[in-house]
Design a protein around this motif. Structure first.
Motif, PDB file in Angstrom:
ATOM      1  N   PRO A   9       0.847  -1.205   0.000  1.00 11.37           N
ATOM      2  CA  PRO A   9       0.000   0.000   0.000  1.00 11.37           C
ATOM      3  C   PRO A   9       0.877   1.247   0.000  1.00 11.37           C
ATOM      4  O   PRO A   9       1.977   1.254   0.545  1.00 11.37           O
ATOM      5  CB  PRO A   9      -0.795  -0.109   1.308  1.00 11.37           C
ATOM      6  CG  PRO A   9      -0.012  -1.043   2.159  1.00 11.37           C
ATOM      7  CD  PRO A   9       0.759  -1.952   1.238  1.00 11.37           C
ATOM      8  N   THR A  10       0.383   2.289  -0.608  1.00  7.93           N
ATOM      9  CA  THR A  10       1.149   3.528  -0.630  1.00  7.93           C
ATOM     10  C   THR A  10       1.060   4.180   0.751  1.00  7.93           C
ATOM     11  O   THR A  10      -0.019   4.205   1.361  1.00  7.93           O
ATOM     12  CB  THR A  10       0.615   4.502  -1.692  1.00  7.93           C
ATOM     13  OG1 THR A  10      -0.759   4.743  -1.432  1.00  7.93           O
ATOM     14  CG2 THR A  10       0.780   3.937  -3.090  1.00  7.93           C
ATOM     15  N   PRO A  11       2.173   4.668   1.271  1.00  8.24           N
ATOM     16  CA  PRO A  11       2.133   5.297   2.594  1.00  8.24           C
ATOM     17  C   PRO A  11       1.335   6.588   2.536  1.00  8.24           C
ATOM     18  O   PRO A  11       1.306   7.270   1.506  1.00  8.24           O
ATOM     19  CB  PRO A  11       3.602   5.566   2.916  1.00  8.24           C
ATOM     20  CG  PRO A  11       4.287   5.592   1.593  1.00  8.24           C
ATOM     21  CD  PRO A  11       3.493   4.691   0.681  1.00  8.24           C
ATOM     22  N   PRO A  12       0.654   6.924   3.644  1.00 10.95           N
ATOM     23  CA  PRO A  12      -0.107   8.171   3.650  1.00 10.95           C
ATOM     24  C   PRO A  12       0.832   9.370   3.571  1.00 10.95           C
ATOM     25  O   PRO A  12       1.975   9.316   4.007  1.00 10.95           O
ATOM     26  CB  PRO A  12      -0.840   8.144   4.997  1.00 10.95           C
ATOM     27  CG  PRO A  12      -0.039   7.213   5.844  1.00 10.95           C
ATOM     28  CD  PRO A  12       0.589   6.219   4.911  1.00 10.95           C
ATOM     29  N   ALA A  13       0.308  10.442   3.029  1.00 13.58           N
ATOM     30  CA  ALA A  13       1.103  11.674   2.931  1.00 13.58           C
ATOM     31  C   ALA A  13       1.351  12.214   4.330  1.00 13.58           C
ATOM     32  O   ALA A  13       0.477  12.139   5.189  1.00 13.58           O
ATOM     33  CB  ALA A  13       0.361  12.704   2.093  1.00 13.58           C
ATOM     34  N   PRO A  14       2.535  12.728   4.610  1.00  9.27           N
ATOM     35  CA  PRO A  14       2.809  13.277   5.949  1.00  9.27           C
ATOM     36  C   PRO A  14       1.914  14.478   6.228  1.00  9.27           C
ATOM     37  O   PRO A  14       1.582  15.240   5.321  1.00  9.27           O
ATOM     38  CB  PRO A  14       4.278  13.680   5.902  1.00  9.27           C
ATOM     39  CG  PRO A  14       4.604  13.802   4.453  1.00  9.27           C
ATOM     40  CD  PRO A  14       3.670  12.878   3.710  1.00  9.27           C
ATOM     41  N   PHE A  15       1.508  14.623   7.483  1.00  3.42           N
ATOM     42  CA  PHE A  15       0.638  15.722   7.875  1.00  3.42           C
ATOM     43  C   PHE A  15       1.404  17.028   7.878  1.00  3.42           C
ATOM     44  O   PHE A  15       2.491  17.118   8.437  1.00  3.42           O
ATOM     45  CB  PHE A  15       0.065  15.483   9.278  1.00  3.42           C
ATOM     46  CG  PHE A  15      -0.749  16.645   9.775  1.00  3.42           C
ATOM     47  CD1 PHE A  15      -2.013  16.886   9.279  1.00  3.42           C
ATOM     48  CD2 PHE A  15      -0.233  17.507  10.717  1.00  3.42           C
ATOM     49  CE1 PHE A  15      -2.758  17.961   9.726  1.00  3.42           C
ATOM     50  CE2 PHE A  15      -0.963  18.584  11.181  1.00  3.42           C
ATOM     51  CZ  PHE A  15      -2.241  18.806  10.683  1.00  3.42           C
TER      52      PHE A  15
END
Length: 108
Positions: A9-15
């Motif tokens: 899975p693609t990692p979530p974008a950093p906040f």
């Protein structure tokens, strides 16, 4: 028969916190529920914590006062008009505007 592997899975974008507009003043407060430092636009009356969803009252500097705890001397902040304030460190209740030692009690 081999089973094909699923792609990672693609990692979530950093906040990244929103950048305020030029001239917008920001303020900070500590969440009363989880003690997370929250940033908000100055002038807001309440701020909801994104971690624990507690709604925190946002007070301007002219709406709060300070007093030292009558037991552990921790600096406490309270809303103007309050008659007493309970220390979050030692649970001592300090009367506001009273002479030291008068009308104070420990709630341990």
């Amino acid at each position: 028969m081999p089973v094909p592997l699923a792609p990672y899975p693609t990692p979530p974008a950093p906040f990244t916190p929103p950048t305020p507009n030029a001239g917008t003043e920001m303020a900070q407060l500590v969440c009363g529920g989880c003690h997370t430092l929250l940033m908000y636009i100055r002038g807001a009356t309440s701020v909801q914590c994104s971690c624990c969803h507690t709604v925190n009252l946002a007070m301007e500097a002219n709406q709060v006062a300070h007093v030292n705890c009558g037991n552990c001397r921790m600096l406490l902040m309270y809303q103007y008009g309050a008659r007493s304030v309970k220390c979050a460190v030692c649970s001592f209740v300090t009367s506001v505007g009273a002479t030291p030692g008068a009308d104070q009690k420990s709630s341990n």
